[in-house]
Design a protein around this motif. Structure first.
Motif, PDB file in Angstrom:
ATOM      1  N   GLN A 138       0.819  -1.212   0.000  1.00 44.70           N
ATOM      2  CA  GLN A 138       0.000   0.000   0.000  1.00 44.70           C
ATOM      3  C   GLN A 138       0.852   1.260   0.000  1.00 44.70           C
ATOM      4  O   GLN A 138       0.535   2.248  -0.678  1.00 44.70           O
ATOM      5  CB  GLN A 138      -0.926  -0.003   1.217  1.00 44.70           C
ATOM      6  N   TYR A 139       1.952   1.218   0.735  1.00 45.98           N
ATOM      7  CA  TYR A 139       2.847   2.366   0.741  1.00 45.98           C
ATOM      8  C   TYR A 139       3.464   2.578  -0.647  1.00 45.98           C
ATOM      9  O   TYR A 139       3.566   3.701  -1.151  1.00 45.98           O
ATOM     10  CB  TYR A 139       3.936   2.148   1.786  1.00 45.98           C
ATOM     11  N   ILE A 140       3.857   1.434  -1.295  1.00 47.07           N
ATOM     12  CA  ILE A 140       4.432   1.543  -2.649  1.00 47.07           C
ATOM     13  C   ILE A 140       3.402   2.084  -3.642  1.00 47.07           C
ATOM     14  O   ILE A 140       3.688   2.954  -4.471  1.00 47.07           O
ATOM     15  CB  ILE A 140       4.962   0.169  -3.094  1.00 47.07           C
ATOM     16  N   VAL A 141       2.158   1.593  -3.560  1.00 43.65           N
ATOM     17  CA  VAL A 141       1.099   2.062  -4.463  1.00 43.65           C
ATOM     18  C   VAL A 141       0.815   3.540  -4.259  1.00 43.65           C
ATOM     19  O   VAL A 141       0.632   4.306  -5.223  1.00 43.65           O
ATOM     20  CB  VAL A 141      -0.173   1.216  -4.252  1.00 43.65           C
ATOM     21  N   LYS A 180      -9.604   6.620 -12.191  1.00 47.91           N
ATOM     22  CA  LYS A 180     -10.193   5.282 -12.036  1.00 47.91           C
ATOM     23  C   LYS A 180      -9.444   4.252 -12.872  1.00 47.91           C
ATOM     24  O   LYS A 180      -9.192   3.129 -12.430  1.00 47.91           O
ATOM     25  CB  LYS A 180     -11.661   5.327 -12.418  1.00 47.91           C
ATOM     26  N   GLU A 181      -9.058   4.657 -14.093  1.00 46.22           N
ATOM     27  CA  GLU A 181      -8.314   3.724 -14.929  1.00 46.22           C
ATOM     28  C   GLU A 181      -6.942   3.418 -14.330  1.00 46.22           C
ATOM     29  O   GLU A 181      -6.478   2.272 -14.352  1.00 46.22           O
ATOM     30  CB  GLU A 181      -8.164   4.317 -16.335  1.00 46.22           C
ATOM     31  N   LEU A 182      -6.299   4.477 -13.775  1.00 47.53           N
ATOM     32  CA  LEU A 182      -4.985   4.245 -13.141  1.00 47.53           C
ATOM     33  C   LEU A 182      -5.101   3.341 -11.915  1.00 47.53           C
ATOM     34  O   LEU A 182      -4.274   2.451 -11.707  1.00 47.53           O
ATOM     35  CB  LEU A 182      -4.357   5.590 -12.752  1.00 47.53           C
ATOM     36  N   GLN A 183      -6.115   3.572 -11.109  1.00 49.16           N
ATOM     37  CA  GLN A 183      -6.287   2.722  -9.927  1.00 49.16           C
ATOM     38  C   GLN A 183      -6.551   1.271 -10.313  1.00 49.16           C
ATOM     39  O   GLN A 183      -6.028   0.337  -9.696  1.00 49.16           O
ATOM     40  CB  GLN A 183      -7.434   3.260  -9.074  1.00 49.16           C
ATOM     41  N   GLY A 184      -7.364   1.069 -11.375  1.00 47.27           N
ATOM     42  CA  GLY A 184      -7.608  -0.284 -11.840  1.00 47.27           C
ATOM     43  C   GLY A 184      -6.337  -0.952 -12.343  1.00 47.27           C
ATOM     44  O   GLY A 184      -6.098  -2.141 -12.085  1.00 47.27           O
ATOM     45  N   ALA A 185      -5.505  -0.197 -13.061  1.00 53.71           N
ATOM     46  CA  ALA A 185      -4.247  -0.758 -13.560  1.00 53.71           C
ATOM     47  C   ALA A 185      -3.316  -1.113 -12.413  1.00 53.71           C
ATOM     48  O   ALA A 185      -2.651  -2.162 -12.436  1.00 53.71           O
ATOM     49  CB  ALA A 185      -3.589   0.250 -14.506  1.00 53.71           C
ATOM     50  N   PHE A 186      -3.259  -0.240 -11.391  1.00 52.66           N
ATOM     51  CA  PHE A 186      -2.385  -0.523 -10.251  1.00 52.66           C
ATOM     52  C   PHE A 186      -2.888  -1.731  -9.446  1.00 52.66           C
ATOM     53  O   PHE A 186      -2.104  -2.546  -8.976  1.00 52.66           O
ATOM     54  CB  PHE A 186      -2.275   0.698  -9.347  1.00 52.66           C
ATOM     55  N   ARG A 187      -4.167  -1.840  -9.282  1.00 53.36           N
ATOM     56  CA  ARG A 187      -4.699  -2.997  -8.564  1.00 53.36           C
ATOM     57  C   ARG A 187      -4.392  -4.291  -9.316  1.00 53.36           C
ATOM     58  O   ARG A 187      -4.051  -5.313  -8.709  1.00 53.36           O
ATOM     59  CB  ARG A 187      -6.206  -2.840  -8.388  1.00 53.36           C
ATOM     60  N   LYS A 188      -4.509  -4.236 -10.630  1.00 52.48           N
ATOM     61  CA  LYS A 188      -4.184  -5.408 -11.422  1.00 52.48           C
ATOM     62  C   LYS A 188      -2.708  -5.769 -11.294  1.00 52.48           C
ATOM     63  O   LYS A 188      -2.344  -6.943 -11.146  1.00 52.48           O
ATOM     64  CB  LYS A 188      -4.542  -5.143 -12.880  1.00 52.48           C
ATOM     65  N   VAL A 215      -0.784  -5.028  -8.736  1.00 54.76           N
ATOM     66  CA  VAL A 215      -0.561  -5.527  -7.371  1.00 54.76           C
ATOM     67  C   VAL A 215      -0.995  -6.983  -7.248  1.00 54.76           C
ATOM     68  O   VAL A 215      -0.311  -7.805  -6.625  1.00 54.76           O
ATOM     69  CB  VAL A 215      -1.309  -4.635  -6.360  1.00 54.76           C
ATOM     70  N   ASP A 216      -2.140  -7.331  -7.851  1.00 51.79           N
ATOM     71  CA  ASP A 216      -2.594  -8.722  -7.801  1.00 51.79           C
ATOM     72  C   ASP A 216      -1.597  -9.657  -8.475  1.00 51.79           C
ATOM     73  O   ASP A 216      -1.330 -10.763  -7.991  1.00 51.79           O
ATOM     74  CB  ASP A 216      -3.963  -8.838  -8.472  1.00 51.79           C
ATOM     75  N   ILE A 217      -1.049  -9.194  -9.610  1.00 55.99           N
ATOM     76  CA  ILE A 217      -0.070 -10.032 -10.308  1.00 55.99           C
ATOM     77  C   ILE A 217       1.172 -10.240  -9.450  1.00 55.99           C
ATOM     78  O   ILE A 217       1.712 -11.346  -9.342  1.00 55.99           O
ATOM     79  CB  ILE A 217       0.287  -9.400 -11.663  1.00 55.99           C
ATOM     80  N   ASN A 223       0.657 -12.637  -6.475  1.00 55.49           N
ATOM     81  CA  ASN A 223       0.633 -14.042  -6.874  1.00 55.49           C
ATOM     82  C   ASN A 223       2.009 -14.578  -7.253  1.00 55.49           C
ATOM     83  O   ASN A 223       2.149 -15.776  -7.517  1.00 55.49           O
ATOM     84  CB  ASN A 223      -0.329 -14.228  -8.054  1.00 55.49           C
ATOM     85  N   ASP A 224       3.000 -13.702  -7.296  1.00 58.82           N
ATOM     86  CA  ASP A 224       4.364 -14.108  -7.613  1.00 58.82           C
ATOM     87  C   ASP A 224       5.083 -14.434  -6.309  1.00 58.82           C
ATOM     88  O   ASP A 224       5.335 -13.549  -5.486  1.00 58.82           O
ATOM     89  CB  ASP A 224       5.086 -12.992  -8.377  1.00 58.82           C
ATOM     90  N   ALA A 225       5.393 -15.724  -6.096  1.00 65.29           N
ATOM     91  CA  ALA A 225       6.016 -16.141  -4.822  1.00 65.29           C
ATOM     92  C   ALA A 225       7.399 -15.529  -4.654  1.00 65.29           C
ATOM     93  O   ALA A 225       7.798 -15.154  -3.543  1.00 65.29           O
ATOM     94  CB  ALA A 225       6.103 -17.669  -4.767  1.00 65.29           C
ATOM     95  N   ALA A 226       8.160 -15.427  -5.731  1.00 65.20           N
ATOM     96  CA  ALA A 226       9.510 -14.848  -5.633  1.00 65.20           C
ATOM     97  C   ALA A 226       9.453 -13.392  -5.202  1.00 65.20           C
ATOM     98  O   ALA A 226      10.254 -12.932  -4.380  1.00 65.20           O
ATOM     99  CB  ALA A 226      10.221 -14.983  -6.979  1.00 65.20           C
ATOM    100  N   PHE A 227       8.478 -12.651  -5.730  1.00 71.51           N
ATOM    101  CA  PHE A 227       8.353 -11.232  -5.363  1.00 71.51           C
ATOM    102  C   PHE A 227       7.952 -11.079  -3.895  1.00 71.51           C
ATOM    103  O   PHE A 227       8.482 -10.229  -3.177  1.00 71.51           O
ATOM    104  CB  PHE A 227       7.332 -10.563  -6.279  1.00 71.51           C
ATOM    105  N   VAL A 228       7.007 -11.918  -3.446  1.00 74.30           N
ATOM    106  CA  VAL A 228       6.548 -11.827  -2.053  1.00 74.30           C
ATOM    107  C   VAL A 228       7.675 -12.181  -1.088  1.00 74.30           C
ATOM    108  O   VAL A 228       7.891 -11.509  -0.071  1.00 74.30           O
ATOM    109  CB  VAL A 228       5.328 -12.743  -1.836  1.00 74.30           C
TER     110      VAL A 228
END
Length: 296
Positions: free
Chosen positions: A57-60, A103-111, A113-115, A118-123
């Motif tokens: 959230q801080y990064i976003v 709204k479009e930017l927030q949707g892109a950022f949420r997408k 973040v979800d990606i 789901n990346d175990a290496a990133f987490v």
């Protein structure tokens, strides 16, 4: 026609009921311990996920502010020159255009973040852990039952010894720790002061399994008696004299009270005879002196 006689099942005895209740109580305690461990692990995982989400959230938030600033700078650059004092009132146009695409930017950022989530290496990289930093577990057997214990955790670099593992295992199965020990697949006893992960990882069998058994009974060996004779004539003179002194001392030590009493009586008699002789000699001496005194 008469019916078949009813079969009556004998009621369980008090001892059987007590054993059944103790068995159910042990199972309930075991389930409580397992659920407690699972709850602790889930709490740790939840805490780590909360920290990861806060960091994201801080990064976003930081990325959103940076994009807004870049959007505003791009709009000003398209206008050609910096806004002067008269055109400052038109700066709301850039802000208005950003609100339109927010709204479009927030949707892109949420997408995005979800990606990333789901990346175990990133987490794992966000959590500061390497890919192979997972706890190591050991499989412990006791008769027909078995359980897994954590023996090494690279996240906090904690490692347990065989003594600590035996304490946990004995507490888990309700055993007497002093009467139990840990063995490998060859029934060899593990040293209690050694670390479990170091010993098992160095084992060529690659089996992270130990077994709980009772301490083996140690049979007492009988006394070993040897009889041999030594030719004292071949020994040095000094050694022969020392052996004779020891032999006489042993004979004196074996004397009974009666022989010691007789020895003391013999010494007293000898002393009394010497005293009588002394008195006779002194009497003779003084009589000779008196007789010589009267001679003229």
């Amino acid at each position: 026609a008469t019916g078949a006689p009813a079969v009556t099942t004998p009621a369980p005895s008090y001892e059987e009921q007590r054993k059944q209740l103790e068995f159910e109580l042990a199972n309930a305690k075991r389930n409580v311990i397992l659920h407690t461990k699972e709850l602790v692990e889930q709490q740790k995982s939840s805490k780590q996920m909360d920290e990861t989400l806060q960091h994201l959230q801080y990064i976003v938030s930081a990325q959103s502010q940076e994009v807004a600033q870049q959007k505003l700078d791009l709009h000003v650059h398209d206008k050609g020159d910096l806004l002067d004092e008269d055109d400052k009132q038109d700066s709301t146009i850039a802000l208005t255009s950003y609100r339109e695409v927010s709204k479009e930017l927030q949707g892109a950022f949420r997408k995005a973040v979800d990606i990333k989530l789901n990346d175990a290496a990133f987490v794992q990289k966000l959590r500061g852990e390497p890919l192979g930093s997972k706890p190591e577990f050991c499989h412990v057997k006791w008769r027909d039952e078995s359980a897994d214990w954590k023996i090494f955790d690279p996240r906090d670099n904690t490692e347990v010894t065989f003594h600590a593992l035996l304490e946990d295992v004995s507490r888990y199965w309700g055993l007497d720790q002093t009467a139990m020990t840990l063995v490998d697949h060859k029934k060899c006893i593990w040293p209690l002061d050694a670390y479990v992960w170091d010993e098992l990882s160095a084992s060529p069998t690659d089996k992270m399994t130990v077994e709980v058994v009772r301490n083996p009974r140690i049979k007492a060996l009988g006394t070993l008696e040897l009889e041999y004779t030594v030719d004292e004539s071949t020994l040095p003179i000094a050694v022969q004299r020392r052996l004779n002194r020891e032999r006489r001392a042993a004979q004196l030590a074996r004397h009974t009270k009666e022989s010691l009493r007789r020895e003391r009586q013999r010494e007293r008699n000898a002393l009394f005879s010497e005293f009588v002789k002394y008195l006779a000699m002194m009497s003779l001496y003084f009589s000779v002196l008196l007789l010589r005194r009267n001679v003229r």
